[in-house]
Design a protein around this motif. Structure first.
Motif, PDB file in Angstrom:
ATOM      1  N   VAL A   1      12.416  12.687 -18.060  1.00 21.19           N
ATOM      2  CA  VAL A   1      11.155  13.390 -17.820  1.00 21.19           C
ATOM      3  C   VAL A   1      10.942  13.525 -16.324  1.00 21.19           C
ATOM      4  O   VAL A   1      11.521  12.784 -15.526  1.00 21.19           O
ATOM      5  N   ASP A   2      10.089  14.464 -15.947  1.00 21.32           N
ATOM      6  CA  ASP A   2       9.740  14.643 -14.540  1.00 21.32           C
ATOM      7  C   ASP A   2       8.487  13.866 -14.160  1.00 21.32           C
ATOM      8  O   ASP A   2       8.231  13.644 -12.971  1.00 21.32           O
ATOM      9  N   SER A   3       7.696  13.486 -15.153  1.00 23.28           N
ATOM     10  CA  SER A   3       6.421  12.828 -14.871  1.00 23.28           C
ATOM     11  C   SER A   3       5.962  12.054 -16.096  1.00 23.28           C
ATOM     12  O   SER A   3       6.520  12.187 -17.191  1.00 23.28           O
ATOM     13  N   PHE A   4       4.922  11.262 -15.906  1.00 27.16           N
ATOM     14  CA  PHE A   4       4.326  10.544 -17.031  1.00 27.16           C
ATOM     15  C   PHE A   4       3.671  11.509 -18.021  1.00 27.16           C
ATOM     16  O   PHE A   4       3.536  11.197 -19.203  1.00 27.16           O
ATOM     17  N   TYR A   5       3.263  12.681 -17.542  1.00 22.46           N
ATOM     18  CA  TYR A   5       2.703  13.681 -18.448  1.00 22.46           C
ATOM     19  C   TYR A   5       3.770  14.139 -19.449  1.00 22.46           C
ATOM     20  O   TYR A   5       3.475  14.323 -20.633  1.00 22.46           O
ATOM     21  N   ASP A   6       4.997  14.313 -18.949  1.00 21.34           N
ATOM     22  CA  ASP A   6       6.085  14.725 -19.842  1.00 21.34           C
ATOM     23  C   ASP A   6       6.382  13.650 -20.878  1.00 21.34           C
ATOM     24  O   ASP A   6       6.717  13.941 -22.016  1.00 21.34           O
ATOM     25  N   LEU A   7       6.262  12.394 -20.465  1.00 24.82           N
ATOM     26  CA  LEU A   7       6.444  11.291 -21.418  1.00 24.82           C
ATOM     27  C   LEU A   7       5.376  11.363 -22.514  1.00 24.82           C
ATOM     28  O   LEU A   7       5.697  11.197 -23.701  1.00 24.82           O
TER      29      LEU A   7
ATOM     30  N   GLU B   1       0.821  -1.215   0.000  1.00 23.50           N
ATOM     31  CA  GLU B   1       0.000   0.000   0.000  1.00 23.50           C
ATOM     32  C   GLU B   1       0.856   1.266   0.000  1.00 23.50           C
ATOM     33  O   GLU B   1       0.553   2.248   0.676  1.00 23.50           O
ATOM     34  N   LEU B   2       1.930   1.255  -0.760  1.00 24.72           N
ATOM     35  CA  LEU B   2       2.778   2.443  -0.881  1.00 24.72           C
ATOM     36  C   LEU B   2       2.029   3.561  -1.603  1.00 24.72           C
ATOM     37  O   LEU B   2       1.146   3.309  -2.423  1.00 24.72           O
ATOM     38  N   GLU B   3       2.420   4.789  -1.298  1.00 26.24           N
ATOM     39  CA  GLU B   3       1.772   5.934  -1.936  1.00 26.24           C
ATOM     40  C   GLU B   3       2.012   5.932  -3.443  1.00 26.24           C
ATOM     41  O   GLU B   3       3.121   5.660  -3.905  1.00 26.24           O
ATOM     42  N   VAL B   4       0.980   6.257  -4.188  1.00 30.13           N
ATOM     43  CA  VAL B   4       1.043   6.299  -5.647  1.00 30.13           C
ATOM     44  C   VAL B   4       1.375   7.726  -6.085  1.00 30.13           C
ATOM     45  O   VAL B   4       0.777   8.688  -5.580  1.00 30.13           O
ATOM     46  N   PHE B   5       2.303   7.881  -6.995  1.00 31.96           N
ATOM     47  CA  PHE B   5       2.623   9.215  -7.500  1.00 31.96           C
ATOM     48  C   PHE B   5       1.402   9.801  -8.218  1.00 31.96           C
ATOM     49  O   PHE B   5       0.647   9.089  -8.896  1.00 31.96           O
ATOM     50  N   ASP B   6       1.240  11.115  -8.079  1.00 31.64           N
ATOM     51  CA  ASP B   6       0.012  11.785  -8.516  1.00 31.64           C
ATOM     52  C   ASP B   6      -0.271  11.659 -10.015  1.00 31.64           C
ATOM     53  O   ASP B   6      -1.434  11.687 -10.439  1.00 31.64           O
ATOM     54  N   ASP B   7       0.781  11.536 -10.814  1.00 30.15           N
ATOM     55  CA  ASP B   7       0.604  11.544 -12.263  1.00 30.15           C
ATOM     56  C   ASP B   7       0.328  10.173 -12.861  1.00 30.15           C
ATOM     57  O   ASP B   7       0.113  10.058 -14.069  1.00 30.15           O
ATOM     58  N   VAL B   8       0.336   9.140 -12.031  1.00 27.55           N
ATOM     59  CA  VAL B   8       0.364   7.770 -12.556  1.00 27.55           C
ATOM     60  C   VAL B   8      -0.906   7.419 -13.334  1.00 27.55           C
ATOM     61  O   VAL B   8      -0.839   7.069 -14.526  1.00 27.55           O
ATOM     62  N   ARG B   9      -2.064   7.468 -12.691  1.00 24.56           N
ATOM     63  CA  ARG B   9      -3.268   7.014 -13.387  1.00 24.56           C
ATOM     64  C   ARG B   9      -3.584   7.878 -14.600  1.00 24.56           C
ATOM     65  O   ARG B   9      -3.782   7.356 -15.708  1.00 24.56           O
ATOM     66  N   ASP B  10      -3.619   9.187 -14.430  1.00 24.01           N
ATOM     67  CA  ASP B  10      -3.959  10.061 -15.551  1.00 24.01           C
ATOM     68  C   ASP B  10      -2.898  10.006 -16.647  1.00 24.01           C
ATOM     69  O   ASP B  10      -3.226  10.090 -17.839  1.00 24.01           O
ATOM     70  N   GLY B  11      -1.622   9.857 -16.242  1.00 29.09           N
ATOM     71  CA  GLY B  11      -0.549   9.781 -17.240  1.00 29.09           C
ATOM     72  C   GLY B  11      -0.636   8.525 -18.082  1.00 29.09           C
ATOM     73  O   GLY B  11      -0.523   8.573 -19.313  1.00 29.09           O
ATOM     74  N   ILE B  12      -0.857   7.379 -17.432  1.00 30.92           N
ATOM     75  CA  ILE B  12      -0.980   6.123 -18.180  1.00 30.92           C
ATOM     76  C   ILE B  12      -2.252   6.129 -19.025  1.00 30.92           C
ATOM     77  O   ILE B  12      -2.254   5.646 -20.170  1.00 30.92           O
ATOM     78  N   LYS B  13      -3.318   6.686 -18.479  1.00 33.13           N
ATOM     79  CA  LYS B  13      -4.564   6.767 -19.256  1.00 33.13           C
ATOM     80  C   LYS B  13      -4.352   7.571 -20.535  1.00 33.13           C
ATOM     81  O   LYS B  13      -4.827   7.181 -21.616  1.00 33.13           O
ATOM     82  N   ARG B  14      -3.633   8.653 -20.429  1.00 34.67           N
ATOM     83  CA  ARG B  14      -3.357   9.481 -21.609  1.00 34.67           C
ATOM     84  C   ARG B  14      -2.547   8.700 -22.647  1.00 34.67           C
ATOM     85  O   ARG B  14      -2.816   8.780 -23.859  1.00 34.67           O
ATOM     86  N   LEU B  15      -1.595   7.925 -22.184  1.00 36.81           N
ATOM     87  CA  LEU B  15      -0.777   7.121 -23.099  1.00 36.81           C
ATOM     88  C   LEU B  15      -1.604   6.014 -23.759  1.00 36.81           C
ATOM     89  O   LEU B  15      -1.464   5.747 -24.951  1.00 36.81           O
TER      90      LEU B  15
END
Length: 227
Positions: A215-221, A96-110
């Protein structure tokens, strides 16, 4: 080598430190240790070192067991006396580690941009299942690929090549996305493009070359891939 977005058809993601924050484990230690930071740092370091040594000694154990042994070592070094149940309670934080804020929305965008997305991890299947559930990304992933399938840890080329075979993608059409510098270099050595997610604002460890993309985030990817 510079990043070639036109070459990419599939994206693989690391898990720990990339999707979830392993530094959050310090909070699980705080209930048992007066000064949890150095214990947490040694725990993580030894956990990674054990996987590297296991590759060379043909001494594979599932990552959960490696992680348990590393935790026990760190506790012993700092003279922290906990019983087995308390140790396992600390260890369970990996579910149950903390999830980085960009993960779900970033992967969804990809995914919406047309890329198949996978997780490729040292974690064993049970660990990955709980991590993906906790991160709420199961619906966005084509599959998860564990080191347990080949009983070999990163950064061995065998695991990345196995991942390429499992995805059904030519290895040079995959970009592997990770916060681990050694994971970037392992992926590149195996034939993937390597994208480094600089989660902590730290300098690059240029031991064996450079990432194809930083990159700094999945959004940058997603920006780099034009989606």
């Amino acid at each position: 080598m510079s990043f070639d977005p036109d070459q990419v058809t599939t994206i693989t993601f690391d898990s720990y430190s990339t999707i979830v924050d392993v530094d959050a484990a310090v909070r699980a230690l705080a209930n048992h240790v007066d000064d949890p930071e150095p214990v947490s740092s040694l725990w993580r370091l030894r956990s990674l070192e054990y996987t590297l040594v296991a590759n060379y000694l043909d001494a594979y154990q599932p990552f959960y067991e490696m992680n348990r042994d590393a935790l026990q070592y760190a506790l012993d070094v700092f003279d922290v006396d906990v019983d087995e149940d308390e140790r396992d309670e600390i260890l369970a934080v990996y579910h149950e580690l903390e999830v980085f804020d960009d993960v779900r929305d970033g992967i969804k965008r990809l995914r919406e941009g047309g890329y198949d997305c996978y997780v490729v991890s040292n974690g064993d299947p049970d660990m990955l299942s709980s991590m993906i559930d906790h991160a709420d990304i199961d619906d966005l992933l084509a599959d998860t690929i564990s080191a347990d399938e080949v009983e070999t840890f990163k950064p061995a080329a065998e695991l990345y090549r196995h991942a390429a075979a499992r995805t059904g993608t030519p290895i040079d059409e995959i970009v592997h996305v990770t916060a681990g510098w050694y994971d970037v270099m392992g992926a590149k050595h195996a034939g993937m493009q390597g994208a480094w997610v600089d989660r902590k604002g730290r300098p690059w460890e240029a031991v064996a070359g450079e990432p194809d993309l930083t990159v700094d985030s999945f959004y940058d990817l997603a920006d780099a891939l034009g989606v």
